[in-house]
Design a protein around this motif. Structure first.
Motif, PDB file in Angstrom:
ATOM      1  N   ASN A   1       0.838  -1.195   0.000  1.00 15.34           N
ATOM      2  CA  ASN A   1       0.000   0.000   0.000  1.00 15.34           C
ATOM      3  C   ASN A   1       0.876   1.250   0.000  1.00 15.34           C
ATOM      4  OD1 ASN A   1      -2.125  -1.745   0.224  1.00 15.34           O
ATOM      5  ND2 ASN A   1      -2.600  -1.254   2.348  1.00 15.34           N
ATOM      6  N   ILE A   2       0.648   2.109  -0.970  1.00 10.30           N
ATOM      7  CA  ILE A   2       1.332   3.401  -1.029  1.00 10.30           C
ATOM      8  C   ILE A   2       0.253   4.464  -0.887  1.00 10.30           C
ATOM      9  CG2 ILE A   2       2.786   4.935  -2.411  1.00 10.30           C
ATOM     10  CD1 ILE A   2       3.738   2.452  -3.949  1.00 10.30           C
ATOM     11  N   TYR A   3       0.232   5.123   0.263  1.00 12.48           N
ATOM     12  CA  TYR A   3      -0.805   6.111   0.517  1.00 12.48           C
ATOM     13  C   TYR A   3      -0.413   7.446  -0.095  1.00 12.48           C
ATOM     14  CZ  TYR A   3      -3.095   2.695   3.347  1.00 12.48           C
ATOM     15  OH  TYR A   3      -3.747   1.570   3.739  1.00 12.48           O
ATOM     16  N   CYS A   4      -1.286   7.909  -0.997  1.00 15.81           N
ATOM     17  CA  CYS A   4      -0.960   9.081  -1.797  1.00 15.81           C
ATOM     18  C   CYS A   4      -0.688  10.306  -0.936  1.00 15.81           C
ATOM     19  CB  CYS A   4      -2.096   9.356  -2.782  1.00 15.81           C
ATOM     20  SG  CYS A   4      -2.330   8.022  -3.987  1.00 15.81           S
ATOM     21  N   ALA A   5      -1.467  10.496   0.126  1.00 10.56           N
ATOM     22  CA  ALA A   5      -1.286  11.681   0.971  1.00 10.56           C
ATOM     23  C   ALA A   5       0.101  11.717   1.587  1.00 10.56           C
ATOM     24  CB  ALA A   5      -2.357  11.709   2.063  1.00 10.56           C
ATOM     25  N   GLU A   6       0.616  10.558   1.951  1.00 12.84           N
ATOM     26  CA  GLU A   6       1.941  10.491   2.565  1.00 12.84           C
ATOM     27  C   GLU A   6       3.018  10.927   1.575  1.00 12.84           C
ATOM     28  OE1 GLU A   6       4.533   7.234   5.089  1.00 12.84           O
ATOM     29  OE2 GLU A   6       3.288   6.523   3.434  1.00 12.84           O
ATOM     30  N   VAL A   7       2.952  10.402   0.351  1.00  8.12           N
ATOM     31  CA  VAL A   7       3.957  10.745  -0.661  1.00  8.12           C
ATOM     32  C   VAL A   7       3.781  12.197  -1.105  1.00  8.12           C
ATOM     33  CG1 VAL A   7       4.914  10.136  -2.917  1.00  8.12           C
ATOM     34  CG2 VAL A   7       4.036   8.333  -1.406  1.00  8.12           C
ATOM     35  N   GLU A   8       2.526  12.625  -1.228  1.00  4.75           N
ATOM     36  CA  GLU A   8       2.272  14.014  -1.627  1.00  4.75           C
ATOM     37  C   GLU A   8       2.812  14.999  -0.585  1.00  4.75           C
ATOM     38  OE1 GLU A   8      -1.737  12.854  -4.164  1.00  4.75           O
ATOM     39  OE2 GLU A   8      -1.916  13.723  -2.163  1.00  4.75           O
ATOM     40  N   ARG A   9       2.739  14.630   0.685  1.00  4.40           N
ATOM     41  CA  ARG A   9       3.302  15.483   1.734  1.00  4.40           C
ATOM     42  C   ARG A   9       4.807  15.660   1.529  1.00  4.40           C
ATOM     43  NH1 ARG A   9       5.901  13.933   6.179  1.00  4.40           N
ATOM     44  NH2 ARG A   9       5.169  11.768   5.986  1.00  4.40           N
ATOM     45  N   VAL A  10       5.500  14.561   1.184  1.00  4.77           N
ATOM     46  CA  VAL A  10       6.940  14.627   0.964  1.00  4.77           C
ATOM     47  C   VAL A  10       7.257  15.409  -0.310  1.00  4.77           C
ATOM     48  CG1 VAL A  10       8.999  13.246   0.496  1.00  4.77           C
ATOM     49  CG2 VAL A  10       7.385  12.533   2.263  1.00  4.77           C
ATOM     50  N   LEU A  11       6.469  15.186  -1.367  1.00  4.85           N
ATOM     51  CA  LEU A  11       6.684  15.927  -2.615  1.00  4.85           C
ATOM     52  C   LEU A  11       6.519  17.430  -2.392  1.00  4.85           C
ATOM     53  CD1 LEU A  11       4.728  13.643  -5.126  1.00  4.85           C
ATOM     54  CD2 LEU A  11       7.205  14.017  -5.111  1.00  4.85           C
ATOM     55  N   SER A  12       5.548  17.795  -1.558  1.00  9.37           N
ATOM     56  CA  SER A  12       5.277  19.224  -1.334  1.00  9.37           C
ATOM     57  C   SER A  12       6.379  19.896  -0.532  1.00  9.37           C
ATOM     58  CB  SER A  12       3.938  19.397  -0.620  1.00  9.37           C
ATOM     59  OG  SER A  12       3.982  18.862   0.691  1.00  9.37           O
ATOM     60  N   MET A  13       7.279  19.093   0.062  1.00  8.08           N
ATOM     61  CA  MET A  13       8.427  19.657   0.780  1.00  8.08           C
ATOM     62  C   MET A  13       9.464  20.234  -0.175  1.00  8.08           C
ATOM     63  SD  MET A  13       8.745  16.524   3.524  1.00  8.08           S
ATOM     64  CE  MET A  13      10.465  16.889   3.921  1.00  8.08           C
ATOM     65  N   LEU A  14       9.415  19.836  -1.433  1.00  6.46           N
ATOM     66  CA  LEU A  14      10.372  20.351  -2.423  1.00  6.46           C
ATOM     67  C   LEU A  14      10.141  21.837  -2.648  1.00  6.46           C
ATOM     68  CD1 LEU A  14      10.233  17.460  -5.036  1.00  6.46           C
ATOM     69  CD2 LEU A  14      12.284  18.207  -3.829  1.00  6.46           C
ATOM     70  N   GLU A  15      11.205  22.583  -2.611  1.00  2.49           N
ATOM     71  CA  GLU A  15      11.097  24.019  -2.850  1.00  2.49           C
ATOM     72  C   GLU A  15      10.601  24.282  -4.270  1.00  2.49           C
ATOM     73  OE1 GLU A  15      13.895  28.071  -2.753  1.00  2.49           O
ATOM     74  OE2 GLU A  15      14.788  26.083  -2.429  1.00  2.49           O
ATOM     75  N   GLY A  16       9.652  25.169  -4.375  1.00  2.00           N
ATOM     76  CA  GLY A  16       9.176  25.570  -5.688  1.00  2.00           C
ATOM     77  C   GLY A  16       7.961  24.826  -6.198  1.00  2.00           C
ATOM     78  N   THR A  17       7.456  23.853  -5.442  1.00  2.95           N
ATOM     79  CA  THR A  17       6.281  23.121  -5.922  1.00  2.95           C
ATOM     80  C   THR A  17       5.021  23.955  -5.741  1.00  2.95           C
ATOM     81  OG1 THR A  17       6.081  22.029  -3.773  1.00  2.95           O
ATOM     82  CG2 THR A  17       7.225  20.826  -5.513  1.00  2.95           C
ATOM     83  N   GLY A  18       4.193  23.952  -6.781  1.00  5.27           N
ATOM     84  CA  GLY A  18       2.898  24.616  -6.702  1.00  5.27           C
ATOM     85  C   GLY A  18       1.798  23.618  -6.427  1.00  5.27           C
ATOM     86  N   GLU A  19       1.781  22.530  -7.193  1.00  7.67           N
ATOM     87  CA  GLU A  19       0.799  21.461  -7.023  1.00  7.67           C
ATOM     88  C   GLU A  19       1.509  20.110  -7.133  1.00  7.67           C
ATOM     89  OE1 GLU A  19      -3.385  22.595  -8.870  1.00  7.67           O
ATOM     90  OE2 GLU A  19      -1.799  22.687 -10.388  1.00  7.67           O
ATOM     91  N   VAL A  20       1.050  19.153  -6.364  1.00  7.08           N
ATOM     92  CA  VAL A  20       1.586  17.796  -6.461  1.00  7.08           C
ATOM     93  C   VAL A  20       0.438  16.802  -6.321  1.00  7.08           C
ATOM     94  CG1 VAL A  20       3.853  18.404  -5.519  1.00  7.08           C
ATOM     95  CG2 VAL A  20       2.053  17.610  -3.980  1.00  7.08           C
ATOM     96  N   ALA A  21       0.588  15.646  -6.924  1.00  6.32           N
ATOM     97  CA  ALA A  21      -0.399  14.580  -6.795  1.00  6.32           C
ATOM     98  C   ALA A  21       0.272  13.255  -7.124  1.00  6.32           C
ATOM     99  CB  ALA A  21      -1.587  14.815  -7.723  1.00  6.32           C
ATOM    100  N   LEU A  22      -0.184  12.211  -6.479  1.00  9.20           N
ATOM    101  CA  LEU A  22       0.292  10.858  -6.769  1.00  9.20           C
ATOM    102  C   LEU A  22      -0.907  10.019  -7.178  1.00  9.20           C
ATOM    103  CD1 LEU A  22       3.114   9.262  -6.380  1.00  9.20           C
ATOM    104  CD2 LEU A  22       1.859   8.075  -4.574  1.00  9.20           C
TER     105      LEU A  22
END
Length: 561
Positions: free
Chosen positions: A462-483
């Motif tokens: 199981n890969i929970y999208c919210a968990e990965v999206e939280r990490v992706l949103s830590m990247l500087e410069g991201t406006g929108e992210v989704a998994l």
């Protein structure tokens, strides 16, 4: 066979096996939580002792091509239990963590924990040190048994002692019978193990599984084997008992990690049947095929990737000839893969079902005839379970309306460990709210339509999208992210990340750098296999949430352009 004929054949055999006087007679039919197969052991200690006495001299485990018998395994567990009790005063009421890859020591540790009447917390050994420590802390572990790699990772992350292989082996050597307390006799509803499952927040919750849960799951495995034999017996005009005696103990290739509910299900079935479990250090298709052929494996289960890998090998169909049933666990079975498997191996069929960790495993089941007649279905409702489809207000829906699947029965967890709020949210009037969307057809077959919980199931994990999206949103410069997940015949699904950079951000990263960022914060298997930068602005629904269905459609349009 037509649809009605397949259902009638299955239900006729079920009625014969589970009716009054049948080998799987059902007791307490009107009490869902205590409905059970009559004569099932009341706890795992009684169940384990039965396996030890019945199969003592038979091979139980094959690891690195070396075999250990049932008797040798339980004797080693007794020595470890004596050492743990004498040195650490472990006993009933304690929680002991297990953080290991699949290996002989995992099984010795698990049996020792149960022998002492303690509760085993099955920590995801593929997680990061932070994730494993979080699970151990949530479970209030008094002690953790770990392989050397996980012991090193956890040593500075938790406050309880962490025992590595050297410490475990020393305890087994020092363990004396005099240190062994009398064997506890837990109540059926006492906690036996804790299995961790993430919610939409991505933080691990500990599903508390009772002795009743586990013993009924073991007996359910016996029932499903006898169900298949019963249908064959009817077809050839032989008594079931004749076929049961003629059938050899099933060998199994253990693919699932033992922190996974499917791994526990495999273990319970081996203990119940006296079957051998072969364990590999890591996945290797060629080695797996050798094990299947050498040990005459008759039932093969695992995530979809193992079947795709094996079928790609030369002469795979011929070397799989001992396999009578295939079961894709941990995710839905791709219809194309099911067709390839049963079409390649003569006399084989699909098995399995739908379920989740909180249900101790599958809640639906079917015979090979049912799965052949209902491609894409998850089977029919388990003999012990009640299953219903409800709307958002909890009102039951009639077939074939789609709604959330809710379950009750003796396989459903007691609740989430030390989390009364999450437990309360998980149940509605005694029914477990699974978060999966599905429906019944006119024949009573169950279909999974969608997942209410936003996650990707890749290679059975199981890969929970919210968990990965939280990490992706830590990247500087991201406006929108989704998994999101896209179908993959080998993995079942693979995770794809959509990243949209802010217009005012000049230093944008490449796909490899984004993936490396996720891997630095989460377990490797949670990292996306692909990163797309050209899917923005991300489509949203009228609540402002990313519309994953439209996003996937947009991705598919781009991939086929």
């Amino acid at each position: 066979m037509d649809k009605q004929g397949a259902i009638d054949q299955c239900l006729g055999a079920v009625a014969e096996l589970t009716g009054p006087g049948g080998p799987f007679e059902i007791a307490n039919r009107t009490v869902p939580a205590k409905r059970c197969y009559a004569g099932t052991p009341r706890n795992l200690n009684r169940f384990f002792e039965g396996a030890r006495q019945t199969y003592r001299d038979l091979p139980f485990l094959e690891f690195n091509r070396e075999r250990v018998t049932f008797g040798e395994m339980f004797d080693a567990a007794d020595k470890l239990a004596a050492g743990l009790h004498g040195r650490h005063s472990l006993g009933k009421g304690d929680v002991v963590g297990l953080a290991m890859r699949n290996c002989q020591e995992w099984f010795i540790g698990f049996f020792a924990i149960i022998r002492l009447g303690a509760t085993a917390a099955l920590i995801n050994s593929r997680g990061t040190a932070d994730e494993m420590a979080d699970a151990a802390n949530r479970a209030d572990c008094r002690l953790i048994l770990a392989d050397d790699r996980r012991a090193a990772q956890l040593a500075s992350e938790v406050t309880c002692p962490v025992l590595d292989f050297a410490a475990l082996h020393a305890l087994m050597i020092s363990g004396q019978q005099a240190d062994m307390p009398p064997m506890p006799d837990p109540e059926p509803d006492d906690p036996a193990l804790i299995q961790f499952t993430s919610g939409t927040t991505g933080r691990a919750k500990g599903a508390t599984m009772t002795h009743r849960n586990m013993c009924q799951v073991a007996r359910e495995g016996d029932f499903r084997r006898d169900l298949a034999l019963s249908i064959i017996a009817r077809q050839i005009g032989q008594p079931l008992e004749v076929l049961r005696k003629a059938a050899s103990s099933p060998g199994a290739l253990l693919v699932f990690p033992m922190f996974h509910i499917s791994g526990i299900t495999n273990l319970l079935m081996a203990l119940s049947s006296g079957g051998l479990m072969a364990v590999m250090h890591k996945w290797n298709p060629a080695e797996a095929l050798d094990i299947i052929e050498t040990n005459h494996v008759s039932a093969l289960s695992g995530p979809s990737l193992i079947f795709a890998d094996i079928l790609a090998l030369p002469n795979a169909a011929e070397r799989l000839r001992s396999v009578r049933s295939f079961a894709v666990g941990g995710q839905a079975t791709p219809v194309s893969l099911a067709t390839r498997l049963t079409g390649s191996v003569a006399g084989s069929g699909m098995a399995g079902g739908w379920g989740q960790t909180e249900c101790s495993g599958p809640v639906t089941f079917g015979t090979s005839g049912v799965y052949a007649a209902f491609p894409g279905a998850a089977g029919i409702t388990s003999t012990l379970a009640d299953l219903r489809v409800v709307d958002k207000d909890g009102q039951e829906l009639a077939a074939p309306e789609i709604g959330e699947l809710e379950v009750r029965g003796p396989m459903v967890m007691k609740g989430y460990w030390n989390d009364p709020e999450a437990t309360a949210n998980a149940f509605r009037d005694g029914w477990l709210r699974t978060g999966d969307m599905g429906y019944f057809d006119e024949y009573g077959a169950v279909y999974i339509a969608d997942r209410a919980k936003d996650m990707v199931i890749s290679a059975g994990e199981n890969i929970y999208c919210a968990e990965v999206e939280r990490v992706l949103s830590m990247l500087e410069g991201t406006g929108e992210v989704a998994l999101f997940g896209v179908p993959d015949e080998r993995l079942g699904e693979r995770a794809v990340a959509a990243v949209v950079w802010r217009d005012d951000f000049a230093m944008q990263l490449g796909p490899d750098e984004v993936i490396a960022h996720v891997r630095a914060h989460l377990a490797d298997y949670k990292a996306p296999s692909q990163v797309c930068f050209d899917l923005g602005p991300l489509p949203r629904n009228n609540l402002g949430k990313v519309d994953k269905a439209r996003l996937i459609a947009r991705y598919n349009e781009g991939s086929t352009a």
